[in-house]
Design a protein around this motif. Structure first.
Motif, PDB file in Angstrom:
ATOM      1  N   UNK A   1      80.084 -72.841  40.068  1.00 50.81           N
ATOM      2  CA  UNK A   1      78.452 -72.752  40.444  1.00 50.81           C
ATOM      3  C   UNK A   1      77.728 -72.707  39.030  1.00 50.81           C
ATOM      4  N   UNK A   2      78.285 -72.176  38.061  1.00 51.63           N
ATOM      5  CA  UNK A   2      77.388 -72.162  37.066  1.00 51.63           C
ATOM      6  C   UNK A   2      76.968 -73.482  36.436  1.00 51.63           C
ATOM      7  N   UNK A   3      77.816 -74.290  36.429  1.00 57.66           N
ATOM      8  CA  UNK A   3      77.582 -75.798  35.872  1.00 57.66           C
ATOM      9  C   UNK A   3      76.588 -76.523  36.949  1.00 57.66           C
ATOM     10  N   UNK A   4      76.739 -76.277  38.226  1.00 57.71           N
ATOM     11  CA  UNK A   4      75.612 -76.617  39.344  1.00 57.71           C
ATOM     12  C   UNK A   4      74.498 -76.152  39.019  1.00 57.71           C
ATOM     13  N   UNK A   5      74.425 -74.604  38.498  1.00 58.19           N
ATOM     14  CA  UNK A   5      73.162 -74.003  38.403  1.00 58.19           C
ATOM     15  C   UNK A   5      72.359 -74.786  37.129  1.00 58.19           C
ATOM     16  N   UNK A   6      73.084 -75.101  36.165  1.00 62.71           N
ATOM     17  CA  UNK A   6      72.624 -76.013  35.040  1.00 62.71           C
ATOM     18  C   UNK A   6      71.968 -77.109  35.584  1.00 62.71           C
ATOM     19  N   UNK A   7      72.563 -77.995  36.351  1.00 61.61           N
ATOM     20  CA  UNK A   7      72.176 -79.175  36.891  1.00 61.61           C
ATOM     21  C   UNK A   7      71.187 -79.116  37.705  1.00 61.61           C
ATOM     22  N   UNK A   8      70.956 -78.049  38.352  1.00 60.45           N
ATOM     23  CA  UNK A   8      69.796 -77.782  39.268  1.00 60.45           C
ATOM     24  C   UNK A   8      68.611 -77.359  38.402  1.00 60.45           C
ATOM     25  N   UNK A   9      68.590 -76.675  37.550  1.00 58.44           N
ATOM     26  CA  UNK A   9      67.696 -76.254  36.376  1.00 58.44           C
ATOM     27  C   UNK A   9      67.085 -77.547  35.863  1.00 58.44           C
ATOM     28  N   UNK A  10      68.196 -78.700  35.521  1.00 53.73           N
ATOM     29  CA  UNK A  10      67.788 -79.650  34.765  1.00 53.73           C
ATOM     30  C   UNK A  10      66.803 -80.459  35.736  1.00 53.73           C
ATOM     31  N   UNK A  11      67.139 -80.372  36.984  1.00 57.12           N
ATOM     32  CA  UNK A  11      66.387 -81.170  37.842  1.00 57.12           C
ATOM     33  C   UNK A  11      65.084 -80.511  38.233  1.00 57.12           C
ATOM     34  N   UNK A  12      64.821 -79.372  37.788  1.00 51.66           N
ATOM     35  CA  UNK A  12      63.580 -78.594  38.124  1.00 51.66           C
ATOM     36  C   UNK A  12      63.845 -77.692  39.379  1.00 51.66           C
ATOM     37  N   UNK A  13      64.978 -77.577  39.893  1.00 52.31           N
ATOM     38  CA  UNK A  13      65.032 -76.495  40.940  1.00 52.31           C
ATOM     39  C   UNK A  13      65.330 -75.283  40.698  1.00 52.31           C
ATOM     40  N   UNK A  14      64.603 -74.494  39.972  1.00 51.08           N
ATOM     41  CA  UNK A  14      64.710 -73.155  39.598  1.00 51.08           C
ATOM     42  C   UNK A  14      65.423 -72.175  40.728  1.00 51.08           C
ATOM     43  N   UNK A  15      64.947 -72.149  42.000  1.00 52.60           N
ATOM     44  CA  UNK A  15      65.576 -71.350  42.832  1.00 52.60           C
ATOM     45  C   UNK A  15      66.762 -71.513  43.227  1.00 52.60           C
ATOM     46  N   UNK A  16      67.118 -72.744  43.222  1.00 51.32           N
ATOM     47  CA  UNK A  16      68.686 -73.104  43.603  1.00 51.32           C
ATOM     48  C   UNK A  16      69.346 -72.851  42.515  1.00 51.32           C
ATOM     49  N   UNK A  17      68.967 -72.909  41.014  1.00 51.12           N
ATOM     50  CA  UNK A  17      69.653 -72.715  39.865  1.00 51.12           C
ATOM     51  C   UNK A  17      69.945 -70.895  39.873  1.00 51.12           C
ATOM     52  N   UNK A  18      68.972 -70.284  40.317  1.00 50.11           N
ATOM     53  CA  UNK A  18      68.948 -69.044  40.371  1.00 50.11           C
ATOM     54  C   UNK A  18      70.242 -68.368  41.442  1.00 50.11           C
ATOM     55  N   UNK A  19      70.001 -69.252  42.416  1.00 49.15           N
ATOM     56  CA  UNK A  19      71.158 -68.890  43.660  1.00 49.15           C
ATOM     57  C   UNK A  19      72.620 -69.190  43.208  1.00 49.15           C
ATOM     58  N   UNK A  20      72.641 -70.354  42.428  1.00 45.39           N
ATOM     59  CA  UNK A  20      73.989 -70.659  41.990  1.00 45.39           C
ATOM     60  C   UNK A  20      74.477 -69.673  40.959  1.00 45.39           C
ATOM     61  N   UNK A  21      73.610 -69.525  39.886  1.00 47.94           N
ATOM     62  CA  UNK A  21      73.983 -68.429  38.858  1.00 47.94           C
ATOM     63  C   UNK A  21      74.437 -67.194  39.518  1.00 47.94           C
ATOM     64  N   UNK A  22      73.637 -66.717  40.290  1.00 46.82           N
ATOM     65  CA  UNK A  22      73.824 -65.529  41.161  1.00 46.82           C
ATOM     66  C   UNK A  22      75.235 -65.637  41.700  1.00 46.82           C
ATOM     67  N   UNK A  23      75.573 -66.686  42.369  1.00 48.89           N
ATOM     68  CA  UNK A  23      76.949 -66.768  43.078  1.00 48.89           C
ATOM     69  C   UNK A  23      77.938 -66.911  42.019  1.00 48.89           C
ATOM     70  N   UNK A  24      77.614 -67.405  40.743  1.00 47.39           N
ATOM     71  CA  UNK A  24      78.571 -67.538  39.874  1.00 47.39           C
ATOM     72  C   UNK A  24      79.026 -66.329  39.016  1.00 47.39           C
ATOM     73  N   UNK A  25      78.141 -65.313  39.473  1.00 52.09           N
ATOM     74  CA  UNK A  25      78.106 -63.731  38.852  1.00 52.09           C
ATOM     75  C   UNK A  25      77.449 -63.963  37.293  1.00 52.09           C
ATOM     76  N   UNK A  26      76.861 -65.031  37.074  1.00 51.19           N
ATOM     77  CA  UNK A  26      75.845 -65.216  35.657  1.00 51.19           C
ATOM     78  C   UNK A  26      74.734 -64.433  35.981  1.00 51.19           C
ATOM     79  N   UNK A  27      74.841 -63.085  36.291  1.00 45.21           N
ATOM     80  CA  UNK A  27      73.387 -62.411  36.696  1.00 45.21           C
ATOM     81  C   UNK A  27      72.551 -62.326  35.384  1.00 45.21           C
ATOM     82  N   UNK A  28      73.016 -62.308  34.130  1.00 46.65           N
ATOM     83  CA  UNK A  28      71.873 -62.476  33.135  1.00 46.65           C
ATOM     84  C   UNK A  28      71.022 -63.520  33.302  1.00 46.65           C
ATOM     85  N   UNK A  29      71.410 -64.687  33.441  1.00 50.28           N
ATOM     86  CA  UNK A  29      70.545 -66.127  33.459  1.00 50.28           C
ATOM     87  C   UNK A  29      70.177 -66.054  34.686  1.00 50.28           C
TER      88      UNK A  29
END
Length: 85
Positions: A1-29
């Motif tokens: 999910x962390x890689x998907x979060x990076x991709x979502x952020x690249x595409x400008x979907x900040x909220x999706x990136x937030x959700x994906x980083x959260x689910x990947x337990x990358x809470x700092x990001x």
């Protein structure tokens, strides 16, 4: 999910990136995204519930310097009280 979060952020979907980083337990990001992008937007939209939800989903123990970096665990009623002043 962390890689998907990076991709979502690249595409400008900040909220999706937030959700994906959260689910990947990358809470700092996820916290950085919330502080820098999502929280200001929630305040501008007067969406106090979203503001509260953003930070209540994160585990402070997984975020280095959580208290220094902008701990925003405030109830919507508290924020509403402040807006009266």
């Amino acid at each position: 999910d962390e890689a998907k979060g990076t991709l979502a952020l690249y595409h400008g979907d900040v909220y999706l990136a937030y959700q994906l980083y959260s689910s990947a337990r990358s809470h700092r990001t996820a916290h950085e995204l919330a502080i820098n992008y999502l929280a200001p937007e929630a305040v501008l939209k007067d969406d106090l519930q979203m503001l509260s939800d953003l930070f209540s989903e994160l585990d402070a123990s997984l975020i280095e310097d959580f208290a220094v970096g902008g701990q925003v665990r405030i109830s919507p009623s508290t924020i509403a009280t402040w807006s009266r002043y």
